[in-house]
Write a protein that holds these residues in place. Structure first.
Motif, short mmCIF file in Angstrom:
data_model
loop_
_atom_site.label_atom_id
_atom_site.label_comp_id
_atom_site.label_asym_id
_atom_site.label_seq_id
_atom_site.Cartn_x
_atom_site.Cartn_y
_atom_site.Cartn_z
N CYS A 101 51.03 0.25 58.04
CA CYS A 101 51.07 1.14 59.21
C CYS A 101 50.33 2.44 58.93
CB CYS A 101 52.51 1.47 59.59
SG CYS A 101 53.34 0.25 60.61
N ILE A 102 50.60 3.02 57.76
CA ILE A 102 49.98 4.29 57.39
C ILE A 102 48.48 4.13 57.24
CG2 ILE A 102 49.82 5.99 55.53
CD1 ILE A 102 52.83 5.62 55.11
N VAL A 103 48.04 3.03 56.65
CA VAL A 103 46.60 2.79 56.48
C VAL A 103 45.90 2.74 57.83
CG1 VAL A 103 44.87 1.13 55.69
CG2 VAL A 103 46.83 1.66 54.24
N TRP A 104 46.41 1.92 58.77
CA TRP A 104 45.67 1.80 60.03
C TRP A 104 45.83 3.04 60.89
CZ3 TRP A 104 49.97 -1.90 61.19
CH2 TRP A 104 50.72 -1.56 62.31
N ALA A 105 46.93 3.77 60.76
CA ALA A 105 47.07 5.02 61.51
C ALA A 105 46.03 6.03 61.05
CB ALA A 105 48.48 5.58 61.33
N GLY A 106 45.84 6.13 59.73
CA GLY A 106 44.84 7.06 59.21
C GLY A 106 43.44 6.69 59.64
N LEU A 107 43.11 5.41 59.58
CA LEU A 107 41.78 4.96 59.98
C LEU A 107 41.54 5.15 61.48
CD1 LEU A 107 41.56 1.69 57.85
CD2 LEU A 107 40.18 3.76 57.54
N THR A 108 42.59 4.98 62.27
CA THR A 108 42.47 5.19 63.72
C THR A 108 42.11 6.64 64.01
OG1 THR A 108 44.03 3.41 64.21
CG2 THR A 108 43.69 5.07 65.92
N MET A 109 42.76 7.57 63.33
CA MET A 109 42.45 8.99 63.54
C MET A 109 41.02 9.31 63.10
SD MET A 109 46.01 11.00 62.66
CE MET A 109 46.57 10.03 61.26
#
Length: 474
Positions: free
Chosen positions: A102-110
């Protein structure tokens, strides 16, 4: 009257108070986390097209079918991550693995908000696909670990519906962001969409780290006592276990009928979802020669597709549970839907209303996500967990591997608004769906009869052995 009594009995359930309490706890902590995770997963997937029709196309100077190329690259990352992610659940506790992804894709989305050209988004979306590949197949593996055959369909349906809700609300969120934040701090509205989407995903990861219960055999959740953990393990069949990284296990996978039956089923089913998964209504509206739609309309009107999908998913998931797990019924509904809606869109005299009606109706095929993965879990209930994990992961891998090039050939963004080639492809896969399902029913029925015969033989041998022992004692 008999049917009404049967339905009331289905709703009441015959579980003990202790089991009902356990299921309520598991429902709350598993479904809240998994549904929130999947909601934001789908919110992230849908926001790319919403950003595209909300100014990103012009700001980053998109050309030709670059949007479709980005979708394909995301799919490639998704494919690369699927089997490793499901195998990782065998070695890493889901309570740590899911939130980390979750944290990985949230960071990449931002980070996507900082993109200066389409090529930047292509690179980012590949790694977003790898991280997000953990959610769908991983959750179905977890659901199959906790729930019985009579419970699984509804839970799978609720989980799938949460992803569709992410797609649906993504349109409203983008519309609201564009209207209230476009130009704020010098950023376009579509950039704010990526930033906000990433930020609101992070609390879900924290929740998972703290309270997700893992699997019945590994859980250390503080809200489950020793008796409840033992009860959870007793609710699912005890099966032989085999390490997933070994030559014997690889042979086991490729000799199982479940692998071929369900992987091909989901490859076909994945392409019947193409109307919705490729956001064809959004692209139809953007390229429509009849109407000039506003940004708000481009974001709001397509939300009807996942709305239909949510209703259809919950209806079919509940119905197939009530009917004792007849998940195959959904396949025949999908076949009819794919053929009829394609024919509606192929008609040279189709009006705008006909196009909207066909795309909305096609949203009902989303029901296959919950029911087909529940069907696979049911069919693998008496097999080792590692085989179940691989089959479920391979189903999604196979579907996405085909979809990576299928969408370019049949649903490229520059084919809008007609997608004539895609409509004929949809008719073909819908017919194939009906034929394959019929064959899979036959194979599954034979396997069930063999398993029942083997069980009866073992029971008979045990009775004979007990009789001999008793006579010797006398």
């Amino acid at each position: 009257m008999a049917k009404a009594s049967s339905f009331r009995a289905y709703l009441r359930s015959d579980k003990s108070p202790e089991e009902k309490k356990l299921v309520r706890k598991v429902d709350f902590f598993i479904l809240t986390f998994c549904c929130l995770m999947y909601f934001f997963n789908y919110l992230d997937r849908s926001n790319l097209t919403q950003a595209y029709v909300s100014g990103m196309k012009e700001d980053l100077n998109f050309k030709g079918n670059q949007l479709t190329q980005i979708t394909t690259i995301f799919t490639c990352g998704y494919i690369v991550g699927m089997v490793p992610c499901n195998l990782a659940l065998y070695y890493i506790k889901p309570r740590f693995f899911f939130p980390s992804m979750c944290i990985v894709w949230a960071g990449l989305t931002m980070v996507t908000a900082a993109a200066k050209k389409p090529e930047h988004i292509m690179a980012i979306r590949f790694f977003v696909g790898v991280a997000e590949s953990s959610t769908f197949i991983g959750t179905h593996y977890i659901l199959g670990s906790w729930y019985t055959e009579k419970e699984l369909g509804k839970r799978s349906g609720i989980f799938t519906a949460s992803g569709l809700a992410g797609t649906m609300f993504g349109g409203f969120i983008q519309s609201g962001i564009y209207g209230s934040m476009n130009g704020l701090s010098g950023l376009s509205g579509w950039k704010w969409l990526f930033i906000i989407d990433g930020i609101i995903t992070l609390p879900v990861a924290v929740y998972g780290y703290l309270l997700f219960p893992d699997t019945p055999s590994t859980t250390t959740a503080p809200y489950l006592n020793a008796e409840e953990r033992a009860l959870a393990m007793s609710r699912v069949p005890e099966v032989p276990e085999q390490k997933p990284i070994s030559l014997s296990f690889v042979k086991r996978v490729f000799s199982s009928w479940q692998f071929y039956g369900f992987v091909v089923l989901w490859i076909i089913a994945g392409e019947t979802e193409s109307f919705s998964s490729n956001s064809l209504l959004n692209l139809y509206m953007k390229a429509s020669p009849e109407e000039d739609y506003s940004v708000s309309q481009l974001n709001d009107y397509p939300t009807g597709v996942p709305a239909v999908g949510i209703v259809s998913t919950l209806f079919w998931a509940t119905l197939t549970d009530y009917l004792g797990g007849k998940r195959y019924l959904v396949a025949y509904w999908i076949a009819i839907t794919g053929i009829v809606t394609s024919a509606m869109l192929l008609s040279p005299n189709a009006s705008v209303a006909t196009h909207f009606g066909a795309y909305y109706w096609a949203g009902s095929v989303y029901a296959c996500q919950a029911t087909f993965f529940a069907w696979a879990n049911d069919a693998l209930r008496y097999e080792e967990d590692s085989l179940r994990a691989i089959v479920i992961a391979s189903m999604n891998l196979g579907s996405n591997a085909v979809n990576a090039w299928w969408s370019i050939i049949f649903y490229s963004a520059d084919m809008a608004p007609k997608f004539t080639r895609g409509m004929w492809a949809m008719i073909g896969v819908s017919i194939a769906m009906a034929i394959w399902t019929c064959g899979l029913q036959i194979v599954e029925g034979r396997a069930a009869r063999r398993r029942l015969a083997a069980t009866e033989e073992v029971m008979s041998e045990n009775v004979e052995k007990q009789t001999v022992d008793d006579s010797q004692k006398l």
